[in-house]
Design a protein around this motif. Structure first.
Motif, mmCIF file in Angstrom:
data_model
loop_
_atom_site.group_PDB
_atom_site.id
_atom_site.type_symbol
_atom_site.label_atom_id
_atom_site.label_comp_id
_atom_site.label_asym_id
_atom_site.label_seq_id
_atom_site.Cartn_x
_atom_site.Cartn_y
_atom_site.Cartn_z
ATOM 1 N N TYR A 105 -16.257 17.922 -3.563
ATOM 2 C CA TYR A 105 -15.730 18.071 -2.208
ATOM 3 C C TYR A 105 -14.222 18.277 -2.213
ATOM 4 O O TYR A 105 -13.700 19.193 -1.568
ATOM 5 C CB TYR A 105 -16.090 16.841 -1.367
ATOM 6 N N MET B 66 -12.116 21.527 -1.233
ATOM 7 C CA MET B 66 -11.256 21.400 -0.059
ATOM 8 C C MET B 66 -9.898 22.034 -0.321
ATOM 9 O O MET B 66 -9.410 22.853 0.482
ATOM 10 C CB MET B 66 -11.076 19.930 0.311
ATOM 11 N N GLY C 98 -10.079 25.746 -0.660
ATOM 12 C CA GLY C 98 -10.193 26.387 0.643
ATOM 13 C C GLY C 98 -8.894 26.388 1.414
ATOM 14 O O GLY C 98 -8.568 27.365 2.110
ATOM 15 N N LEU C 99 -8.118 25.301 1.296
ATOM 16 C CA LEU C 99 -6.856 25.206 2.036
ATOM 17 C C LEU C 99 -5.786 26.151 1.503
ATOM 18 O O LEU C 99 -4.724 26.283 2.121
ATOM 19 C CB LEU C 99 -6.333 23.769 1.995
ATOM 20 N N ALA D 86 -10.031 24.481 9.110
ATOM 21 C CA ALA D 86 -10.633 23.718 8.023
ATOM 22 C C ALA D 86 -11.182 22.391 8.542
ATOM 23 O O ALA D 86 -12.281 21.966 8.160
ATOM 24 C CB ALA D 86 -9.612 23.471 6.919
ATOM 25 N N GLU E 2 -12.427 29.031 4.556
ATOM 26 C CA GLU E 2 -13.401 28.254 5.309
ATOM 27 C C GLU E 2 -14.765 28.247 4.619
ATOM 28 O O GLU E 2 -15.448 27.220 4.586
ATOM 29 C CB GLU E 2 -13.549 28.806 6.731
ATOM 30 N N TYR F 235 -14.630 25.913 1.592
ATOM 31 C CA TYR F 235 -14.602 24.518 2.015
ATOM 32 C C TYR F 235 -15.951 24.070 2.572
ATOM 33 O O TYR F 235 -16.342 22.908 2.421
ATOM 34 C CB TYR F 235 -13.500 24.317 3.047
ATOM 35 N N CYS G 296 -18.163 20.696 1.966
ATOM 36 C CA CYS G 296 -18.651 19.808 3.023
ATOM 37 C C CYS G 296 -20.134 19.487 2.857
ATOM 38 O O CYS G 296 -20.594 18.417 3.285
ATOM 39 C CB CYS G 296 -18.385 20.424 4.398
#
Length: 302
Positions: free
Chosen positions: A88, A92, A95-96, A104, A163, A166, A170
């Protein structure tokens, strides 16, 4: 709140309070993470994050409940949970690199719906009609923010790369919540968290050792170190304990429902940091996520 006030609360109410703190703390990692992500590889940031957070949780466990040998029976449990959380956080920060903080955070609010599905699959936790409605409203709000309130982008399913990356993370996070209850054998939350973080750290070292060695740590800008300390202390050590505490007292879907507050907290972070706030049409999706949370808090089950 004083210890006397906490003791007056029911286990379910204490679980809700823990998740309120969880949502407030985790929100900062989006804004700070988006600022730090361009300067360091995701694995290189996540390895010291787990090391520092794990050390803090280990000290807390030693000073409070102690770490009994029986807590490490069936260590494969910690490997599973550690792998889910490590995946995760790496995804994350990956993705950021390209996703903005608010979209996000909206992706993060899809986890309650997925957690409800995993909760039924693993624990046969049922979703009440009110909870199902709340999850649907929250998901609609998340989708609205993700697609920037643009129906054309929604029809074309034009999702940003950050997105999308990420979102995969999730899924791991949503599976993590019911797996805690499935795998916990009565260990205190802080001890169980320490075992998971120790396992996650080991797995991350195997996965990201090259990124750690290739990083010029002395040349990193200050925002990376600020982000590292924040995510390790506030958004890792503290929130992991809060999440596990609440998961043992609330249904998985309701635990993850507090993620609906995260976009609102992120907006406050973005304003405080002087960043651009999304247009009003996007904020409508954030409002839907708040409505979803209120519906869940009124649910007839705990």
């Amino acid at each position: 709140m004083t210890s006397a006030g906490l003791s007056a609360l029911s286990p379910g109410q204490r679980g809700h309070l823990a998740m309120l703190g969880f949502s407030a703390l985790v929100a900062g990692s989006f804004s700070l993470g988006a600022m730090a992500a361009p300067h360091i590889a995701p694995a290189a940031l996540t390895v010291p994050r787990f090391a520092l957070a794990g050390a803090l949780v280990g000290i807390a466990a030693h000073l409070t409940t102690g770490i009994p040998r029986r807590a490490f029976v069936a260590p494969w449990r910690y490997l599973i949970l550690g792998a889910l959380l490590a995946a995760y956080f790496v995804l994350m920060f990956e993705g950021l690199r390209t996703a903005a903080a608010v979209p996000a955070a909206a992706v993060f609010t899809l986890t309650p719906l997925m957690a409800a599905g995993f909760g039924w699959m693993l624990l046969r936790q049922r979703t009440t009609p009110r909870m199902a409605l709340a999850l649907a409203i929250g998901a609609a709000g998340a989708v609205w923010v993700i697609f920037r309130g643009d129906p054309a982008a929604l029809m074309q399913m034009h999702v940003g790369r950050g997105e999308a990356i990420y979102f995969i993370g999730c899924i791991a996070h949503a599976l993590y919540a019911p797996m805690i209850r499935r795998l916990n054998r009565g260990e205190p939350a802080v001890v169980f968290t320490f075992g998971m973080m120790l396992a996650g750290f080991g797995l991350l070292c195997l996965y990201g050792w090259r990124d750690v060695l290739d990083t010029d740590w002395a040349a990193l800008p200050a925002i990376v170190w600020i982000c590292l300390v924040y995510v390790a202390v506030a958004a890792s050590a503290a929130t992991f304990v809060l999440l596990q505490y609440a998961t043992l007292r609330l249904p998985s879907a309701k635990v993850m429902a507090y993620t609906y507050l995260v976009p609102s907290w992120v907006l406050i972070w973005e304003i405080a940091l002087g960043h651009e706030v999304p247009p009003a049409i996007v904020l409508g999706g954030v409002a839907l996520t708040i409505i979803a949370l209120l519906l869940l808090l009124k649910d007839e089950e705990g």
